[in-house]
Design a protein around this motif. Structure first.
Motif, short mmCIF file in Angstrom:
data_model
loop_
_atom_site.label_atom_id
_atom_site.label_comp_id
_atom_site.label_asym_id
_atom_site.label_seq_id
_atom_site.Cartn_x
_atom_site.Cartn_y
_atom_site.Cartn_z
N LEU A 213 2.25 3.66 6.15
CA LEU A 213 2.96 3.44 4.89
C LEU A 213 3.23 1.96 4.61
O LEU A 213 3.13 1.51 3.49
N ASN A 214 3.56 1.22 5.67
CA ASN A 214 3.86 -0.20 5.46
C ASN A 214 2.62 -0.98 5.07
O ASN A 214 2.69 -1.89 4.24
N GLU A 217 1.88 -0.24 1.41
CA GLU A 217 2.80 -0.94 0.52
C GLU A 217 2.40 -2.40 0.39
O GLU A 217 2.40 -2.96 -0.71
N TYR A 241 8.00 2.98 -3.62
CA TYR A 241 8.68 2.59 -2.38
C TYR A 241 10.17 2.37 -2.58
O TYR A 241 10.95 2.61 -1.67
N PHE A 253 8.91 8.61 4.19
CA PHE A 253 9.52 7.29 4.38
C PHE A 253 10.60 7.34 5.44
O PHE A 253 10.77 6.40 6.20
#
Lengths: 329, 326
Positions: A213-214, A217, A241, A253
């Protein structure tokens, strides 16, 4: 900005073969997925294993045949193209795969690995090599590596070769399917940076697929979250986000370990249970079996795509509006 | 606080065609009772080999030198039979790939029964009940049914729970976990990490967790040891290592990891780790370090205390500190 690539209601299911090749059932891998990629932007696709993100990439590339739906490249559906027209479009969309140990040919030297697709397209040998050298330089591999073989390269260097090979046909779109997942953190950062530099230099549009996810992003302008073959939420990365709406996105998340000591994210109730079998997905909303906010309505109809803010949608009954009022939030 | 496990100058060498090659090059570590030590490093840093050396699960021809103290007793000199009695009993280990942890031809429950029977004096019937109990403890739904399935019939997360239940079977004092959540999805990873914390409180065991994921380290660790090229480059309390790292490699590793809300440039470490067959003289990180001085390339920095309880193996950190004290 104009959309360079659009997917419209794409679906794909795979048959499961049993004894003597009889079809026992089907796995719905991608179901009714629509997306759009703006010119020179990055679309991030994120989800857990089995959510259909890689299948979607392969459908766009026509590596597998789509059951339903359209893929429009500059307004033209590429799924119906054949012959030389298809060849032309294929050059415009290139892919970088996850495993650089199996995606490049171990029996060709580095330069020939990159030049190969040019030869296939009828470019003379020497000219192709010259061009290959230019792109090897662009991805930061020293000239001395050109005549080496893949076996003498590390994972990060191999991934650079795979990227050079994708770029050599001068594509407009690059699809990176978990392209940094197999790399160590210190090398991963180098490759992420390289993608961003190359995107600027060659005016590329990117589809960046990852379970991290990071990383998504960091790379993306727009993000699409998938679960069990369906899009549950999509919109501008900042929106998704900072203000995730779909219970699955929120749970996802909350499952990322925070990098702060003593600030455990684990107690924010990560979702229970496991991914249901895609052979027999739950009716209605596919996330309802694990959803902490499940209602009776969820098992019935397909959840509506509710617009949260311009361009930001979530497929969840919680945000369904009656008239202009939110039912719940 | 007493240390349940201590590694002193541990060196593990592999035998290759080119002779003996050291994968672990002098590691000193102590595991506190009831606490979690995380060994953080990239692939090839020697973190898994360090862990495997403790239970002597190394490839044939490998040599382990130095000293390994378990409850202040040397176990490196013990015979293979004596080590076998420790394995799974007082020190248990969990691997990354849960599918290969089980024999595919036997039912999961049966295999865990075997572990219990080989270490404890119980009847098969009692062992069966113990397995069902354990399955319940690690959160496997309908345990009476699940003990009867084959490994391939379980999902990855469920199988890792079964592996954990097997590791817990003999109530070990130390649990060694080698990348236990790396093959799992984040939502399942969160469940398994939570389970680790639960069982640690319940059984009061010490955990040594090997990972490449800084997030997992931050979530789990009391202490962190950062490994690079077979050596520990930094060691200290989790908070110190993650918030005020001193070694350039630790700093680089943390800066190179995209964080939540990360925008702007990622700081990258140039180059790649050296091969163990071709270790440079001096500090192994010197070639990638932007601040390296001449002595970095010729001498090997030792792990020294740079702040209370925080140790780093770097000439520069010490030099900076000396300048401040002068």
């Amino acid at each position: 900005m104009e959309n360079i690539l659009e997917g419209v209601n794409i679906s794909k299911s795979f048959p499961i073969k049993g004894f003597l090749g009889k079809t026992k059932g089907t796995v719905s891998a991608v179901h009714d997925v629509s997306f759009s990629l703006k010119e020179q932007a990055t679309l991030g696709i994120v989800g857990e294993s089995g959510c259909g993100k890689s299948t979607l990439a392969r459908l766009i590339m026509r590596l597998i045949q789509t059951d339903e739906g359209k893929v429009n490249y500059r307004g033209e559906n590429i799924l119906n193209l054949t012959g030389s027209k298809l060849q032309d479009v294929r050059k415009k969309i290139q892919m970088v795969f996850q495993n650089p140990y199996s995606s490049i040919n171990p029996k060709l030297s580095i330069i020939d690995n990159v030049a190969f697709s040019l030869w296939e397209n009828g470019v003379p040998k020497e000219e192709a090599r010259k061009k290959a050298l230019y792109y090897l330089d662009a991805v930061g591999l020293p000239k001395s590596y050109a005549l080496r073989f893949p076996s003498s390269l590390s994972g990060g260097q191999r991934q650079r070769v795979a990227i050079a090979r994708a770029l050599v046909l001068e594509p407009e779109i690059v699809i990176a399917d978990e392209a940094v997942s197999a790399l160590d953190k210190s090398v991963q950062a180098q490759v992420l940076k390289l993608f961003q530099e190359l995107k600027k230099e060659f005016s590329l549009s990117l589809i960046f697929i990852s379970h991290d996810l990071n990383v998504v992003e960091y790379m993306s302008d727009e993000v699409m979250v998938m679960y069990l073959g369906k899009v549950v939420e999509k919109g501008p990365a900042v929106q998704i986000y900072s203000n995730p709406h779909h219970p699955y996105t929120q749970a996802l998340f909350n499952s990322i370990p925070s990098m702060e000591v003593g600030e455990s994210t684990l107690n924010n109730s990560p979702i229970n249970g496991e991914l249901p079998s895609p052979m027999n997905p739950p009716s209605g909303c596919r996330f309802r079996t694990r959803c902490p906010l499940v209602t009776e309505k969820c098992a019935g109809d397909l959840p509506p795509n509710v617009e949260i803010s311009p361009g930001h949608t979530a497929a969840c009954v919680l945000y369904e509006r009656v008239g202009n009022e939110k039912v719940l939030s | 606080m007493s240390n349940v496990l201590e590694l002193i100058d541990l060196v593990t060498q592999f035998s290759t065609k080119k002779g003996m090659v050291p994968a672990v090059r002098g590691v000193n570590l102590s595991v506190k009772r009831g606490k979690t030590l995380v060994i953080l490093g990239e692939s090839g840093s020697g973190k898994s080999v360090t862990l495997r050396s403790i239970l002597r699960i190394t490839p044939p021809g490998a040599k382990i030198l130095g000293s390994i103290l378990f409850n202040e007793e040397e176990i490196l000199t013990k015979s293979n039979n004596e080590i076998q009695a420790l394995r799974g009993n007082r020190i248990a280990m969990i691997f990354q790939d849960s599918l290969s942890a089980f024999d595919p031809l036997y039912k999961v429950g049966k295999q865990i029964e075997e572990t219990i029977i080989s270490h404890q004096k119980v009847t098969r019937k009692q062992a069966k009940e113990l397995v069902i109990d354990l399955f319940r403890k690690v959160g496997i739904p309908s345990p009476e049914e699940r003990v009867k399935v084959y490994p391939h019939e379980m999902s990855g997360g469920m199988r890792q729970r079964a592996v954990i239940s097997m590791a817990l079977a003999c109530k070990p004092e130390v649990l060694l976990a080698d990348e236990p959540t790396t093959a799992l999805d984040v939502t399942i990873q969160a469940q398994i990490l939570k389970l680790f914390k639960q069982i640690q409180t319940e059984f009061g065991m010490s955990i040594v967790l090997v990972t490449h994921d800084i997030g997992v380290a931050a979530e789990m660790a009391d202490d962190i040891a950062v490994m690079y090229a077979g050596k520990i480059v930094e060691y200290g309390e989790a908070k110190q290592i993650l918030f005020s790292p001193e070694h350039p490699y630790t700093k680089g590793l943390i800066a190179a990891t995209p964080k939540k809300g990360q925008k702007g440039e990622l700081i990258t470490i140039p180059g790649q780790p050296p091969l163990i067959t071709n270790m440079p003289k001096g500090c192994a990180f010197a070639d990638r370090c932007s601040d390296a001085i001449s002595s970095c390339h010729s001498e090997n920095p030792e792990l020294k205390e740079v702040k209370p309880k925080q140790h780093a193996a770097c000439f520069l950190v010490r030099q900076k500190k000396e300048m401040i004290t002068i």
